[in-house]
Design an enzyme around this catalytic site. Structure first.
Site, short mmCIF file in Angstrom:
data_model
loop_
_atom_site.label_atom_id
_atom_site.label_comp_id
_atom_site.label_asym_id
_atom_site.label_seq_id
_atom_site.Cartn_x
_atom_site.Cartn_y
_atom_site.Cartn_z
CB VAL A 191 -0.95 0.07 1.22
CG1 VAL A 191 -2.07 -0.92 1.08
CG2 VAL A 191 -0.20 -0.11 2.52
CD GLU A 195 7.68 2.31 -2.87
OE1 GLU A 195 8.67 2.80 -3.42
OE2 GLU A 195 7.58 1.10 -2.62
MO1 MOS Z 1 11.52 2.21 -1.39
S1 MOS Z 1 11.90 3.64 -2.71
O1 MOS Z 1 10.64 1.03 -1.98
O2 MOS Z 1 12.40 2.08 -0.06
#
Ligand code: MOS
Length: 749
Positions: A714, A716
């Protein structure tokens, strides 16, 4: 074994803990200051290290005032390339697909502004800071290469972490030629810096060839191995503790130079050393998001269906290493199209090396794609939502595979309803609020892969009816440990208050990486499997014990419920964990589990989380100041372990989108290469006043393929549809199409 105890049986039944909107278990400790972050550790005899950062972006250090620094009261040692202890690995080599080339005072070369060039170690932070100032370096300076016209342009061998830089399905040129309409959209995105609240910090202590490190980390056991390799010691000799992280966003997933410098300083002085980055030092050695220049070409046929998506992105990287923002790949999995082409270029510049940051690739790529889709909808004279529904991908466009689950239609419908999208005028500039501000509505499709990595966990059932369940996971503030503890409790079939959940140190089983929004799926699967393993062992004992009420239940099976094994053929007969262990003369029983994707499922299905984001902006008609007044996102992400925290994650993801759309911009002076706005006064991020209303709707989704828990990610996904939605809302308010982010007032005037 009864299949209710088998975690690989497909969508497993979880217990009473999962699905509850529990508050963060560490929330009170954090807001009262009781939570100790890495920099809060003060071992006896602690020294403070401060590094001097290069004042030039390219060249050589020709002199350092080591004598002056050493003469300053309280300064214990100055570490330079001359006296820094040896490393077992060359920091200029890439040792691992998840390792960067880093700066550890290996020579006098300067590759970017702010690069560490010497470390002053002192009895106090103040003395170390002053010592670093007294170094007054001189340089042999070469011109800085900054921006897309800066350094060498080249075709990158990979994008992201090992991703393919090019993809082609069908003939893009032929498709372009026979399309009824073709629209080309160019979008530029800036460098962005992570700006976690907690700067990177480390406390390092040597005891012979044993090393203890306190440092925030998103992948604890992998990091332990990395540090051990640099110092030529076995991983078991390293203890890495990362109980709390004040944000990471990708920048704490990978080993960085300042961490090595602190460990080296501890070695050099023979005392524990702490190194905490200042805010301005976070604009160089600890990664960022590279800038992109993207071109999205969409074609449609006479019925306004996509005939092609062509997406090219050029991204910046450093002069000495690469992490290429895989922006164009975001177009591969969102809309139905017979022809797809994505490709990437790269440009070197004199900055630190970029790295993963908040939906690397998806955030940037979807921003361009969603603006392009909106322009195509305008071209077709269609409502943007109707146009997206017309081009809905029933199967994954790139692979042609069925989705493991996809409830995007429901996301569109529920999000639009909640937002009040119906009745939106097609023509821009038609709506105003009661203060006369221009009002615009825009939308975007959210999409993020649902990856799983590898993790292990251990569950121990105790004679007193409690359990200890552990995995070396990372909670960056997202609530991972709360959700993982819920899964852990369900795995052992106990109420949450009977389960001690332990995480955050390297002596626990490998919890994998808290990244790619795959931590709950991966570590959660391991935890559930470990608990199930322990319960299965217990059931085995009980069902063979003539004194147990569940004796001989083998065929019907038993189910774990609140610390008891209950016969499925006669629920009045059950046995408690404590009694089973006591009769067997055992003080405890241990189960172990692994979390990883079933390769056959991975091969058979395309796995993504999906969502739809609706944005409202209000724009001052004279000053063109832009406010995001409302954000509504509807998301389907498999089974939701904790709806409160999942919604909070997605709200946060959408707020990242506000930052991307309106605020965040890492600017380097093209003459000196130095960051111009390397602090939170100059580098803007959204604050409360920038996000008046944000709401997440969680759409029910069952997924029988991603993992036995049915859990997707959930974190990103929330940023991926939001940036474009805001840009499209700005167009709807003003009639001006966005061509670069952040959207500056000057672009609307
Ligand atoms: Mo991240 S940019 O999936 O730590």
């Amino acid at each position: 074994m009864p299949d209710t105890l088998n975690p690989t049986a497909g969508h497993v039944k979880l217990g009473s803990n999962s699905g509850q909107p529990m508050s963060r278990r560490d929330g009170v400790a954090k807001v009262t200051g009781a939570a100790t972050y890495a920099a809060d550790n003060r071992p006896d005899g602690l020294l403070y290290a401060v590094y001097a950062g290069a004042g030039i972006a390219r060249g050589r250090v020709t002199s350092l005032g080591v004598g002056a620094a050493k003469a300053h009261p309280g300064v214990v040692e100055v570490m330079t390339p001359e006296n820094r202890p040896p490393l077992a690995l060359d920091p200029d080599e890439k040792h691992h697909f998840f390792a960067w080339r880093i700066e550890a005072l290996q020579n006098d070369t300067v590759r970017y502004a702010g690069q560490p060039i010497a470390v002053v170690i002192a009895e106090t932070l103040e003395a170390a800071t002053e010592g670093a100032r007294l170094l007054a370096p001189t340089y042999d300076e070469e011109p800085a290469r900054i921006g897309f016209d800066g350094g060498e342009a080249y075709d990158p061998p990979t994008v992201g972490i090992g991703g393919n830089p090019t993809f082609e399905k069908g003939d893009a040129e032929a498709a372009e030629a026979r399309s009824a309409k073709v629209v080309e959209t160019k979008i530029a995105t800036p460098m962005q810096y992570h700006n976690a609240m907690e700067p990177h910090a480390i406390v390092a202590q040597w005891d012979g060839d044993r090393l203890t490190i306190d440092t925030p980390n998103q992948a604890i056991v992998m990091a332990r191995g990395g540090f051990a390799a640099y110092f030529g010691i076995p991983p078991e000799n390293v203890t890495l503790r990362s109980p709390f992280l004040g944000g990471g966003f990708g920048s704490k997933a990978i080993l960085v130079g300042p961490q090595l410098l602190c460990i080296l300083a501890a070695k050099l002085t023979g005392r524990p050393v702490k190194l905490t980055l200042r805010r301005d030092q976070m604009y160089g050695p600890v990664q960022h998001r590279g800038a992109t220049r993207q071109t999205v070409t969409l074609g449609t046929d006479g019925d306004n269906r996509l005939t092609m998506i062509k997406h090219h992105s050029v991204a910046t990287t450093s002069s000495f290493d690469e992490f290429i923002e895989g922006a164009a790949n975001a177009s591969q999995n969102t809309y139905a199209t017979p022809v797809l082409k994505s490709s990437h270029g790269a440009v070197r510049q004199d900055t630190g090396t970029p790295g993963p940051m908040r939906a690397p690739g998806e955030a940037t790529g979807s921003a361009a794609l969603e603006v392009a889709m909106d322009r195509m909808a305008e071209e077709a004279g269609m409502d943007p939502l109707e146009f997206r529904l017309l081009n809905y991908a029933e199967t994954d466009p790139a692979s042609g595979k069925e989705y493991s689950s996809k409830n995007l239609r429901e996301c569109y419908a529920e999000g639009a309803k909640r937002f009040g999208w119906a009745g939106r005028p097609l023509t821009p500039g038609m709506m105003k609020d009661e203060h006369g501000r221009l009002k615009g509505w825009g939308m975007g499709t959210a999409m993020f892969p649902a990856p799983m990595f590898q993790a292990q966990a251990r569950a121990v059932l105790k004679a007193d009816g409690t359990a200890v369940v552990e995995t070396a996971g990372a909670d960056m503030g997202q609530g991972a440990w709360t959700a993982l503890a819920q899964i852990a409790a369900d795995g052992v079939g106990l109420p949450a208050d009977k389960v001690e959940f332990l995480s955050g140190t390297s002596d626990q089983p490998d919890g994998g990486v808290a990244g790619g929004s795959g931590h709950t799926a991966t570590a959660g699967s391991a935890l559930f499997a470990a608990g199930s393993d322990a319960v299965a062992k217990l059931a085995e004992i009980a069902m063979k014990d003539p004194d147990s009420p569940v004796f001989g239940a083998d065929n019907a099976g038993v189910e774990a419920r609140e610390g008891r094994l209950v016969r499925l053929d006669d629920e009045s007969r059950s046995d408690s964990y404590a009694d089973i262990l006591a009769r067997a003369g055992l003080s405890e029983i241990e189960g172990n589990g692994t979390g990883a994707r079933n390769p056959a499922d991975a091969e058979a299905r395309a796995m993504f989380s999906h969502g739809a984001v609706f944005a409202e902006v209000l724009i001052d008609p004279d000053l063109y100041q832009i406010r995001v007044s409302r954000l509504v996102g509807a998301f389907a992400a498999g089974r939701i372990i904790n709806p409160k925290l999942a919604a909070s994650q997605l709200n946060g993801g959408m707020i990242w989108g506000v930052g991307f759309a309106l605020h965040e911009e890492g600017i380097h002076d093209p003459r000196t290469g130095r960051p111009v706005n390397g602090d939170l006064a100059g580098y803007h991020v959204p604050v409360n006043a920038d996000v008046p209303f944000v709401e997440t709707l969680l759409i029910d989704e069952e997924d029988h393929f991603v993992n036995a828990l049915g859990v997707k990610g959930v974190g990103e996904m929330g940023i991926s549809g939001t940036v474009g939605a805001i840009a499209n809302a700005v167009w709807h308010a003003t009639g001006k199409r966005v061509t670069s982010f952040p959207i500056h007032i000057s672009a609307l005037l």
